[in-house]
Motif scaffolding. Structure first.
Motif, PDB file in Angstrom:
ATOM      1  N   THR A  44     -52.734  -1.906  27.227  1.00 43.33           N
ATOM      2  CA  THR A  44     -52.267  -1.761  28.595  1.00 43.33           C
ATOM      3  C   THR A  44     -51.793  -0.559  29.126  1.00 43.33           C
ATOM      4  OG1 THR A  44     -50.018  -2.145  28.285  1.00 43.33           O
ATOM      5  CG2 THR A  44     -51.279  -4.115  28.559  1.00 43.33           C
ATOM      6  N   TRP A  45     -51.771  -0.264  30.380  1.00 39.97           N
ATOM      7  CA  TRP A  45     -51.351   1.210  30.844  1.00 39.97           C
ATOM      8  C   TRP A  45     -50.264   2.002  30.118  1.00 39.97           C
ATOM      9  CZ3 TRP A  45     -46.920   2.284  33.413  1.00 39.97           C
ATOM     10  CH2 TRP A  45     -46.197   1.089  33.822  1.00 39.97           C
ATOM     11  N   ASP A  46     -49.202   0.913  29.959  1.00 36.61           N
ATOM     12  CA  ASP A  46     -48.026   1.447  29.452  1.00 36.61           C
ATOM     13  C   ASP A  46     -48.061   1.335  27.862  1.00 36.61           C
ATOM     14  OD1 ASP A  46     -47.886  -1.315  29.561  1.00 36.61           O
ATOM     15  OD2 ASP A  46     -45.968  -1.470  30.314  1.00 36.61           O
ATOM     16  N   LYS A  48     -48.754  -0.832  25.609  1.00 33.65           N
ATOM     17  CA  LYS A  48     -48.663  -2.131  24.868  1.00 33.65           C
ATOM     18  C   LYS A  48     -50.077  -2.379  24.211  1.00 33.65           C
ATOM     19  CE  LYS A  48     -44.925  -4.144  27.609  1.00 33.65           C
ATOM     20  NZ  LYS A  48     -44.719  -2.830  28.501  1.00 33.65           N
ATOM     21  N   SER A 106     -47.171  -1.779  19.771  1.00 31.61           N
ATOM     22  CA  SER A 106     -47.243  -0.560  20.653  1.00 31.61           C
ATOM     23  C   SER A 106     -48.321   0.135  19.977  1.00 31.61           C
ATOM     24  CB  SER A 106     -45.824   0.222  20.612  1.00 31.61           C
ATOM     25  OG  SER A 106     -44.711  -0.553  21.161  1.00 31.61           O
ATOM     26  N   GLU A 221     -44.110  10.352  37.174  1.00 27.29           N
ATOM     27  CA  GLU A 221     -44.704   9.081  36.320  1.00 27.29           C
ATOM     28  C   GLU A 221     -46.009   9.105  36.801  1.00 27.29           C
ATOM     29  OE1 GLU A 221     -44.163   5.134  33.723  1.00 27.29           O
ATOM     30  OE2 GLU A 221     -43.018   5.537  35.291  1.00 27.29           O
ATOM     31  N   PHE A 223     -48.853   6.359  36.411  1.00 30.36           N
ATOM     32  CA  PHE A 223     -49.081   4.772  35.970  1.00 30.36           C
ATOM     33  C   PHE A 223     -50.431   4.746  35.224  1.00 30.36           C
ATOM     34  CE2 PHE A 223     -45.642   4.631  38.931  1.00 30.36           C
ATOM     35  CZ  PHE A 223     -44.782   3.675  38.389  1.00 30.36           C
ATOM     36  N   TYR A 229     -53.871   5.863  29.629  1.00 31.40           N
ATOM     37  CA  TYR A 229     -52.681   5.417  29.451  1.00 31.40           C
ATOM     38  C   TYR A 229     -51.696   6.325  30.486  1.00 31.40           C
ATOM     39  CZ  TYR A 229     -53.668   3.068  25.128  1.00 31.40           C
ATOM     40  OH  TYR A 229     -54.135   2.166  24.264  1.00 31.40           O
ATOM     41  N   TYR A 230     -50.435   5.865  30.642  1.00 24.69           N
ATOM     42  CA  TYR A 230     -49.410   6.457  31.549  1.00 24.69           C
ATOM     43  C   TYR A 230     -48.834   7.670  31.019  1.00 24.69           C
ATOM     44  CZ  TYR A 230     -45.232   5.541  28.734  1.00 24.69           C
ATOM     45  OH  TYR A 230     -44.401   5.334  27.817  1.00 24.69           O
ATOM     46  N   ASP A 231     -48.341   8.560  31.890  1.00 24.78           N
ATOM     47  CA  ASP A 231     -47.663   9.888  31.436  1.00 24.78           C
ATOM     48  C   ASP A 231     -46.454   9.910  31.976  1.00 24.78           C
ATOM     49  OD1 ASP A 231     -47.319  12.299  29.817  1.00 24.78           O
ATOM     50  OD2 ASP A 231     -47.889  13.142  31.517  1.00 24.78           O
TER      51      ASP A 231
END
Length: 242
Positions: A44-46, A48, A106, A221, A223, A229-231
């Motif tokens: 996922t983007w965050d 996971k 993760s 942030e 997303f 992935y996010y930053d």
């Protein structure tokens, strides 16, 4: 070593035959059932990571429950395999009856190549799955700047940065057309609020400003999306109001 030599020298033909036959008997006694590991993964983007798969015994016997497995990813940055260890609230990879396994973990590696290893046991041989490539890539913000850090009440604070991504592992290029959220938390408040969401230009740059009434913390942030992935920064930036 001297004992082995003396035994060989003193051996009769019958004793020699016994010594030759022993290794074959030992090998038969220690033969293990070959195994096979297969798995799939999603992210996922965050950051996971979901892993699920199955371990099977190639002779058709039902694979037992309770066998621990190890998930690993190959780091392009460190050039080595890293163990994906469960974090707080996450469960390790352990087989159920029939060999199925799954867990939510993760992400450890950008552009990571993942695999799952079964270490084996007294009756089942160890095995390692084929590699699976993570299709989601990294995004990083360069040159995040908050100015000034000391300011008079109701003055403007300015923000800027450059968002990049690495379609080629480790080679970061500007990432245009992406929305970056800017956040503020005024001193004494418990929650963050976004005040701007600029889009990056052709060079990946974004900027914003905020009129500050009192001391405050600022952060940003990105997303992520279906392939990134996010930053976000590791810590917020504090601005003091004189």
């Amino acid at each position: 070593m001297s004992m082995r030599k003396s035994l060989l020298i003193a051996s009769t033909a019958a004793a020699a035959a016994t010594l030759v036959a022993a290794p074959a008997t030992a090998n038969a006694a220690t033969a293990k059932t070959p195994t096979k590991v297969t798995f799939g993964m999603s992210t996922t983007w965050d950051a996971k990571l979901t892993i699920s798969g199955k371990v099977t015994a190639t002779n058709g016997t039902v694979f037992p429950a309770g066998k621990w497995l190890t998930a690993e990813c190959y780091s392009q940055q460190q050039h080595k395999w890293l163990t994906v260890k469960p974090g707080p609230g996450q469960k390790p990879l352990v087989t159920r009856v029939g060999g199925a396994f799954s867990s939510n973990l993760s992400v450890y590696c950008s552009h990571g190549t993942y695999r799952v290893r079964f270490p084996g046991d007294p009756t089942l041989a160890p095995s390692t799955s084929p590699n699976v490539q993570d299709k989601r890539i990294n995004a990083l913000t360069y040159g995040w700047k908050v100015t000034p850090r000391n300011i008079r009440k109701n003055g403007y604070v300015y923000f800027s940065g450059t968002l990049k991504h690495d379609p080629t592992p480790g080679h970061y290029v500007p990432f245009k057309g992406q929305q970056v959220y800017l956040y503020v938390k005024l001193k004494g408040e418990k929650s963050w609020s976004w005040f701007a969401r600029p889009k990056t230009d052709s060079k990946g740059r974004f900027s914003g400003k905020f009129r500050i009434p009192k001391d405050a913390y600022f952060t940003f942030e990105y997303f992520g999306d279906k392939s990134h992935y996010y930053d976000a920064p590791l810590k917020a930036t504090f601005v003091n109001v004189r």
